[in-house]
Design an enzyme around this catalytic site. Structure first.
Site, PDB file in Angstrom:
ATOM      1  CG  ASP A  28       6.557  20.360  10.696  1.00 37.92           C
ATOM      2  OD1 ASP A  28       5.767  19.402  10.856  1.00 37.92           O
ATOM      3  OD2 ASP A  28       7.646  20.445  11.287  1.00 37.92           O
TER       4      ASP A  28
ATOM      5  CG  ASP B 296       2.380   1.360   9.622  1.00 40.12           C
ATOM      6  OD1 ASP B 296       1.977   2.289  10.335  1.00 40.12           O
ATOM      7  OD2 ASP B 296       2.817   1.528   8.470  1.00 40.12           O
TER       8      ASP B 296
ATOM      9  CE  LYS C 283      -1.765   1.890   3.960  1.00 38.62           C
ATOM     10  NZ  LYS C 283      -1.659   3.353   4.091  1.00 38.62           N
ATOM     11  CG  ASN C 284       2.146   2.853   3.581  1.00 41.83           C
ATOM     12  OD1 ASN C 284       1.008   3.248   3.284  1.00 41.83           O
ATOM     13  ND2 ASN C 284       2.497   2.579   4.828  1.00 41.83           N
TER      14      ASN C 284
ATOM     15  CB  ILE D 204       6.107   6.486  15.080  1.00 42.39           C
ATOM     16  CG1 ILE D 204       7.305   5.519  15.128  1.00 42.39           C
ATOM     17  CG2 ILE D 204       6.073   7.272  13.758  1.00 42.39           C
ATOM     18  CD1 ILE D 204       8.652   6.097  14.846  1.00 42.39           C
TER      19      ILE D 204
ATOM     20  NE  ARG E 224      -0.862  12.058   6.892  1.00 41.01           N
ATOM     21  CZ  ARG E 224      -1.065  13.229   7.463  1.00 41.01           C
ATOM     22  NH1 ARG E 224      -2.266  13.678   7.660  1.00 41.01           N
ATOM     23  NH2 ARG E 224      -0.050  13.947   7.855  1.00 41.01           N
TER      24      ARG E 224
ATOM     25  NE  ARG F 188      -8.090   4.809   4.507  1.00 33.88           N
ATOM     26  CZ  ARG F 188      -7.713   5.678   5.422  1.00 33.88           C
ATOM     27  NH1 ARG F 188      -8.574   6.138   6.268  1.00 33.88           N
ATOM     28  NH2 ARG F 188      -6.469   6.089   5.480  1.00 33.88           N
TER      29      ARG F 188
ATOM     30  CB  CYS G 130      -5.340   6.434  10.177  1.00 34.04           C
ATOM     31  SG  CYS G 130      -5.934   5.073   9.183  1.00 34.04           S
TER      32      CYS G 130
ATOM     33  NE  ARG H 151      -0.532  10.292  10.043  1.00 30.80           N
ATOM     34  CZ  ARG H 151      -0.894   9.325   9.205  1.00 30.80           C
ATOM     35  NH1 ARG H 151      -2.157   8.973   9.113  1.00 30.80           N
ATOM     36  NH2 ARG H 151      -0.005   8.732   8.446  1.00 30.80           N
ATOM     37  N   PRO H 152       1.437  16.457  11.520  1.00 36.53           N
ATOM     38  CG  PRO H 152       3.155  17.542  12.690  1.00 36.53           C
ATOM     39  CD  PRO H 152       2.237  16.359  12.750  1.00 36.53           C
TER      40      PRO H 152
HETATM   41  N1  EPU Z   1       5.975  14.381  11.425  1.00 38.70           N
HETATM   42  C1  EPU Z   1       6.059  15.727  11.708  1.00 38.70           C
HETATM   43  N2  EPU Z   1       6.181  16.599  10.667  1.00 38.70           N
HETATM   44  C2  EPU Z   1       6.214  16.185   9.372  1.00 38.70           C
HETATM   45  C3  EPU Z   1       6.136  14.814   9.087  1.00 38.70           C
HETATM   46  C4  EPU Z   1       6.024  13.924  10.153  1.00 38.70           C
HETATM   47  O1  EPU Z   1       6.036  16.134  12.875  1.00 38.70           O
HETATM   48  O2  EPU Z   1       6.325  17.025   8.489  1.00 38.70           O
HETATM   49  C5  EPU Z   1       5.892  13.431  12.539  1.00 38.70           C
HETATM   50  C6  EPU Z   1       4.621  12.574  12.491  1.00 38.70           C
HETATM   51  O3  EPU Z   1       3.539  13.224  13.121  1.00 38.70           O
HETATM   52  C7  EPU Z   1       5.058  11.330  13.191  1.00 38.70           C
HETATM   53  C8  EPU Z   1       6.516  11.167  12.775  1.00 38.70           C
HETATM   54  O4  EPU Z   1       6.922  12.476  12.375  1.00 38.70           O
HETATM   55  O5  EPU Z   1       5.013  11.529  14.572  1.00 38.70           O
HETATM   56  C9  EPU Z   1       6.777  10.204  11.623  1.00 38.70           C
HETATM   57  O6  EPU Z   1       5.917  10.492  10.532  1.00 38.70           O
HETATM   58  P1  EPU Z   1       6.257  10.067   9.034  1.00 38.70           P
HETATM   59  O7  EPU Z   1       6.317  11.299   8.228  1.00 38.70           O
HETATM   60  O8  EPU Z   1       7.455   9.160   9.029  1.00 38.70           O
HETATM   61  O9  EPU Z   1       4.970   9.225   8.672  1.00 38.70           O
HETATM   62  P2  EPU Z   1       3.992   9.413   7.438  1.00 38.70           P
HETATM   63  O10 EPU Z   1       4.767   9.656   6.206  1.00 38.70           O
HETATM   64  O11 EPU Z   1       2.893  10.319   7.810  1.00 38.70           O
HETATM   65  C10 EPU Z   1       4.086   6.885   6.747  1.00 38.70           C
HETATM   66  C11 EPU Z   1       3.064   5.827   6.465  1.00 38.70           C
HETATM   67  C12 EPU Z   1       2.391   5.422   7.765  1.00 38.70           C
HETATM   68  C13 EPU Z   1       3.463   4.906   8.719  1.00 38.70           C
HETATM   69  C14 EPU Z   1       4.547   5.962   8.917  1.00 38.70           C
HETATM   70  C15 EPU Z   1       5.710   5.495   9.774  1.00 38.70           C
HETATM   71  C16 EPU Z   1       2.308   6.283   4.234  1.00 38.70           C
HETATM   72  C17 EPU Z   1       1.243   6.812   3.363  1.00 38.70           C
HETATM   73  N3  EPU Z   1       2.083   6.351   5.544  1.00 38.70           N
HETATM   74  O12 EPU Z   1       3.361   7.974   7.343  1.00 38.70           O
HETATM   75  O13 EPU Z   1       1.502   4.383   7.443  1.00 38.70           O
HETATM   76  O14 EPU Z   1       2.882   4.610   9.970  1.00 38.70           O
HETATM   77  O15 EPU Z   1       5.071   6.366   7.624  1.00 38.70           O
HETATM   78  O16 EPU Z   1       6.286   4.358   9.219  1.00 38.70           O
HETATM   79  O17 EPU Z   1       3.329   5.789   3.763  1.00 38.70           O
HETATM   80  C18 EPU Z   1      -0.350   3.006   7.779  1.00 38.70           C
HETATM   81  O18 EPU Z   1      -0.007   2.406   6.751  1.00 38.70           O
HETATM   82  O19 EPU Z   1      -1.265   2.592   8.553  1.00 38.70           O
HETATM   83  C19 EPU Z   1       0.320   4.246   8.113  1.00 38.70           C
HETATM   84  C20 EPU Z   1      -0.175   5.092   8.998  1.00 38.70           C
END
Ligand code: EPU
Length: 420
Positions: free
Chosen positions: A128, A307, A24-25, A329, A96, A399, A120, A125-126
């Site tokens: 920035d 995850d 998926k990701n 995380i 997302r 999903r 989700c 989930r910012p």
């Molecule tokens: N974060 C920030 N600022 C940012 C980006 C992230 O503060 O600009 C924080 C997040 O809030 C979190 C941490 O940094 O606390 C890590 O977030 P990351 O950016 O690594 O996660 P993501 O890209 O939002 C992806 C997967 C998630 C998976 C995470 C961690 C996708 C679409 N989503 O999310 O997948 O949990 O990496 O491996 O690839 C899922 O599949 O159920 C899922 C939530």
């Protein structure tokens, strides 16, 4: 409110062979990446899930010619007719990963206007860090109401993430692939789907080196050509099936996976006393003895994936002894354990830590899925429990997991949908 619920009659060991769908990701990153190509691309092994169908709609609205065959798991995308750069909020909030359209459109035409992403509710989930990366590469970024607007010619630069982000790393790769000059991403995420995206970009003629390490070097190229590309198997689906097999004290061979992506989970299962054997592209999971309690702390890859924390902690509710689970995380990823208290689980939650006191039995009860992996965790719980578990809001699960009921039924599980 979903129009159906899932009913599971638990206590049956899963036995037999199953297979893993495409990731998926990785799919949700690779599909937007096609916008960077000047020619037709064919993507194979895509999971037949809702997030993929949402992206079909979004690319279609942007003007791309998309043919999608969910059964064949194949998508043909012709990005040449794309003239737009806007993804409205009604579309972006359906998933997302819609924020990858920002990096892909910036890389394609130096301009993107994308509504805020949905996804989700597992924490704040910012994004920035994504915005900082776009600015470093030369974009002006403005957040206006429900949309993010970014504009600027992408020029290679050093992008340093002060904390690791999977999505931010992917967006920086998308924006930099066709930038003028060289980009280096420092403190990059190392997840398998980062490597898969790099491989896809390179198959189109990009120059991305170092994906899978914490430094990714990208030499911007002017054009990307068409490609036929098959995405990697889903690491999290593999892990969920491994956990379901172990949790039901079953014996399951999971085919079409990449065992090296599963090391963190495999190590924990072995520590619990589960038997795990790895073949080239298959894993067999068997339980022949009581599970020992273990401690889990989620980390970025190659650490224990957040995850898989939810299905894993669901399984630990029946282990022998006390387990401590620390979610580092996301701040809101323990809600499934609160639901499971109604099934007899003994859990104390302090902030992002759960202390789980293993119990010999769980009992079926009505529970509600609050997000995708919480839903998967409740499925694991239902499969373990005595009696009938009713899972409400199960659309979260669809999903991210392709045909999960069919796959579990084929392994002997009693799981089916019932209309509300
Ligand atoms: N974060 C920030 N600022 C940012 C980006 C992230 O503060 O600009 C924080 C997040 O809030 C979190 C941490 O940094 O606390 C890590 O977030 P990351 O950016 O690594 O996660 P993501 O890209 O939002 C992806 C997967 C998630 C998976 C995470 C961690 C996708 C679409 N989503 O999310 O997948 O949990 O990496 O491996 O690839 C899922 O599949 O159920 C899922 C939530």
């Amino acid at each position: 409110m979903d129009s159906y619920k899932l009913l599971i009659t638990g206590g049956i060991p899963l036995v037999g062979e199953t297979y893993v769908s495409g990731g998926k990701n990785t799919a949700v990153a690779v599909i937007p990446a096609v916008l960077l190509s000047d020619e037709i691309c064919v993507l194979e092994n895509l999971p037949d899930i809702e997030d993929v169908r949402v992206l079909v709609d979004i690319l279609g609205s942007l003007g791309a010619k998309v043919e999608y065959d969910g059964k064949a798991r194949r998508m043909t995308i012709d990005p040449r007719p794309v003239a737009g750069y806007q993804v409205p909020y009604q579309q972006s909030q359906r998933m997302r990963a819609s924020y990858y359209l920002l990096g892909a459109l910036l890389g394609r035409c130096g301009q993107a206007e994308v509504g805020y992403p949905g996804g989700c509710a597992i924490g704040n989930r910012p994004f920035d860090r994504h915005i900082k990366a776009f600015r470093t590469l030369g974009a002006e970024v403005e957040e206006k109401g429900a949309v993010i607007y970014a504009k600027g010619k992408m020029v290679g630069a050093g992008v340093f993430f002060d904390a690791i982000t999977v999505g931010g790393t992917i967006n920086a790769m998308l924006a930099a692939a066709k930038a003028e000059g060289n980009t280096t991403i420092y403190n990059a995420a190392k997840e398998p789907h980062i490597v898969d995206l790099a491989n896809f970009l390179n198959s189109m003629g990009a120059s991305v080196k170092g994906a899978g390490t914490d430094t990714i070097r990208i030499r911007g190229v002017k054009h990307l050509h068409g490609s036929v590309y098959s995405v990697i198997p889903d690491q999290i689906e593999t892990g969920t099936l491994m956990i379901a097999a172990a949790a039901t004290r079953g014996d399951v061979v999971i085919r079409g996976c990449i065992p090296t992506h599963m090391e963190a989970l495999t190590a924990k299962l072995l520590e619990m006393g589960v038997q795990v054997s790895e073949m080239d592209d298959a894993i067999r999971v068997r339980t022949v003895r009581t599970h020992r309690a273990v401690n889990i702390k989620t980390q970025e890859y190659p650490g224990f994936p957040t995850d898989l924390q939810q299905p894993m902690s669901a399984m630990l509710t029946r282990a022998n002894g006390d387990s401590v689970v620390i979610e580092t995380i996301f701040e809101n990823r323990l809600k499934h354990l609160i639901e499971m208290q109604r099934m007899g689980a003994r859990v104390r939650i302090l902030d992002q830590t759960a202390i789980i006191e293993g119990v010999p039995e769980l009992y079926g009860a009505p529970v509600t899925a609050t997000d995708l992996r919480a839903g998967a965790a409740l499925v694991v719980a239902g499969l373990m429990a005595k009696g009938v578990t009713e899972i409400y809001e199960p659309a979260f699960i669809a999903r991210g997991y392709e045909h999960i009921e069919d796959k579990l039924q084929a392994l002997g599980a009693k799981i089916h949908r019932e209309d509300l």
